[in-house]
Design an enzyme around this catalytic site. Structure first.
Site, PDB file in Angstrom:
ATOM      1  N   THR A 119       0.897  -1.372   0.110  1.00 32.61           N
ATOM      2  CA  THR A 119      -0.035   0.008   0.004  1.00 32.61           C
ATOM      3  C   THR A 119       0.939   1.265  -0.092  1.00 32.61           C
ATOM      4  OG1 THR A 119      -1.651  -1.224   1.221  1.00 32.61           O
ATOM      5  CG2 THR A 119      -1.662   1.219   1.550  1.00 32.61           C
TER       6      THR A 119
ATOM      7  N   ARG B  63     -14.042  -7.777  -0.257  1.00 29.81           N
ATOM      8  CA  ARG B  63     -13.228  -7.335   1.058  1.00 29.81           C
ATOM      9  C   ARG B  63     -12.883  -5.973   0.926  1.00 29.81           C
ATOM     10  NH1 ARG B  63      -7.993  -5.509   2.385  1.00 29.81           N
ATOM     11  NH2 ARG B  63      -7.571  -6.437   4.587  1.00 29.81           N
TER      12      ARG B  63
ATOM     13  N   GLY C 285     -10.278  -3.273   2.898  1.00 31.75           N
ATOM     14  CA  GLY C 285      -9.679  -3.012   4.161  1.00 31.75           C
ATOM     15  C   GLY C 285      -9.738  -1.547   4.884  1.00 31.75           C
ATOM     16  N   ASP C 286      -8.521  -1.318   5.624  1.00 32.79           N
ATOM     17  CA  ASP C 286      -8.619  -0.156   6.232  1.00 32.79           C
ATOM     18  C   ASP C 286      -8.217   1.021   5.524  1.00 32.79           C
ATOM     19  OD1 ASP C 286      -5.784  -1.261   5.958  1.00 32.79           O
ATOM     20  OD2 ASP C 286      -5.097   0.009   7.348  1.00 32.79           O
TER      21      ASP C 286
ATOM     22  N   THR D 256      -0.438   1.069   6.852  1.00 25.38           N
ATOM     23  CA  THR D 256      -0.189  -0.064   6.006  1.00 25.38           C
ATOM     24  C   THR D 256       0.191  -1.270   6.859  1.00 25.38           C
ATOM     25  OG1 THR D 256       1.042  -1.113   4.327  1.00 25.38           O
ATOM     26  CG2 THR D 256       2.473   0.345   5.688  1.00 25.38           C
ATOM     27  N   GLY D 257      -0.419  -2.495   6.224  1.00 24.03           N
ATOM     28  CA  GLY D 257      -0.509  -3.579   6.807  1.00 24.03           C
ATOM     29  C   GLY D 257      -1.485  -4.360   6.820  1.00 24.03           C
TER      30      GLY D 257
ATOM     31  N   GLY E 280      -5.005  -4.994   7.367  1.00 23.53           N
ATOM     32  CA  GLY E 280      -5.900  -4.164   7.457  1.00 23.53           C
ATOM     33  C   GLY E 280      -7.115  -4.581   8.654  1.00 23.53           C
TER      34      GLY E 280
END
Ligand code: ASP
Length: 347
Positions: free
Chosen positions: A211, A239, A241-242, A262-263, A265
């Site tokens: 990301t 899906r 994510g964050d 980032t990671g 989510g």
């Protein structure tokens, strides 16, 4: 006397011209910018020196793009958007061109942006034809009364506002497709060997991150933050994510800080990571460094989440905190000093 009146008029006029009718009281004329290109299992032994150089070159190009805007008196929002566009246009990162693939073999893009001065925000999720999702997120913020638009509706809004649309094949990058095939293969092997296959796809955790995000502080003391991503390889069921969730993957408030995450989510959503850092500064009067360490190294880590954040406060303090072996990152501080990093140790 006439001269004084003229001078007052001149000062007032120049303020209006710059579009800054209400300069932030926190303004100290410092500028700073920080970016990330994803966190994860990024190990020196897995990157050839050539590829390492390519990443560093692109990170430097991106961070300098935003810094130049800030130096010329541009807004932090402009710096964030333009910087992220450079990273979205590069196949090296999991955003825009080069985004990871869903289980269905598609690229579904998420992005968000937030203005720390007005607390306005814009976000989009699951778009497949918008070349620069960060620009669409900004358009949602500025040209709609909403914060988060998704899928067909978001694409329709993009077309209505004249954004650049591309054929979905534009986002295709071979090594990302190979990652999907590997993830599916691994998933199949795991399912074959475990009848109690978990509802949550275990391969998602090992997928490549990448990301991109940016946080900037402009001359008027305004902080902006933005994040853009293709999400996680092999994601299913629509899906999200964050990255497009304000408070989880992105947050900005002039009085505390700006954050881009980032990671993995799901953990960033459950920990409300970006907002939690700002809240610790606000309620507990923690410094940006202490707040970021507590959220990433303690709260996120204890729950089993992996990843990192970049952040900036109004004084221009830069933080790049992560609990993974690496995070692609770069910053230019308020003294104009450039930092580039990939692995845990700053190199
Ligand atoms: N946070 C992103 C997501 O979960 C992935 C990433 O940062 O690499 O969608």
């Amino acid at each position: 006397m006439k001269r004084i009146v003229f001078l007052i008029f001149l000062v007032a006029f120049s303020q209006c011209k710059s579009g800054e009718t209400n300069p932030s009281p926190t303004s100290n004329n410092k500028i700073a910018i920080v970016i990330h290109g994803g966190a994860g299992t990024i190990l020196k032994e897995n990157l050839t020196p050539e590829l390492e150089q390519e990443y560093k070159k692109k990170l430097e190009e991106a961070v300098r793009t935003g810094y130049k805007i800030l130096q010329n008196g541009g807004s932090s929002l402009d710096a964030v958007e333009k910087t992220i566009r450079v990273l979205e246009d590069s196949p090296l990162f999991n955003a825009g061109k080069g985004a990871v693939f869903t289980n269905q073999g598609k690229n579904e893009l998420d992005a968000s942006i937030m203005d720390g001065k007005s607390l306005k925000a814009g976000a989009i999720a699951g778009v497949t034809t918008v070349k620069n999702p960060i620009t669409l997120a900004r358009t949602v913020m500025e040209k709609s009364e909403h914060v988060l638009l998704a899928r067909e509706g978001a694409e329709f809004f993009a077309a209505q506002n004249g954004l650049e649309l591309v054929d979905p094949s534009y986002f295709y990058v071979e090594n990302r497709y190979q990652s999907l095939l590997r993830a599916k293969e691994k998933e199949k092997i795991e399912l074959d060997h475990d009848d109690k296959a978990e509802f949550y796809d275990p391969t998602i955790k090992d997928s490549k991150y990448g990301t991109v995000g940016c946080v900037a502080l402009d001359k008027n003391g305004n902080i902006a933050a933005g994040t853009s991503t293709g999400g996680m390889t092999n994601k299913k069921w629509g899906r999200i994510g964050d990255a497009p969730i304000i408070g989880a993957g992105t947050y900005a408030n002039n009085s505390t800080c700006g954050v881009s995450a980032t990671g993995w989510g799901e953990f960033f959503i459950r920990n409300v990571v970006a907002y939690d850092i700002a809240a610790l500064m606000d309620y507990k009067k923690k410094t940006l460094e202490k707040a970021s360490q507590e959220v990433i190294q303690k709260k996120l880590t204890q729950l089993g989440g992996t990843g990192g954040i970049i952040a900036l406060d109004k004084k221009g303090t830069i933080v790049m905190e992560f609990n993974t072996p690496g995070m692609y990152r770069a910053a230019i501080d308020s003294n104009g000093k450039l930092t580039l990093g990939i692995y845990k140790e700053n190199e």
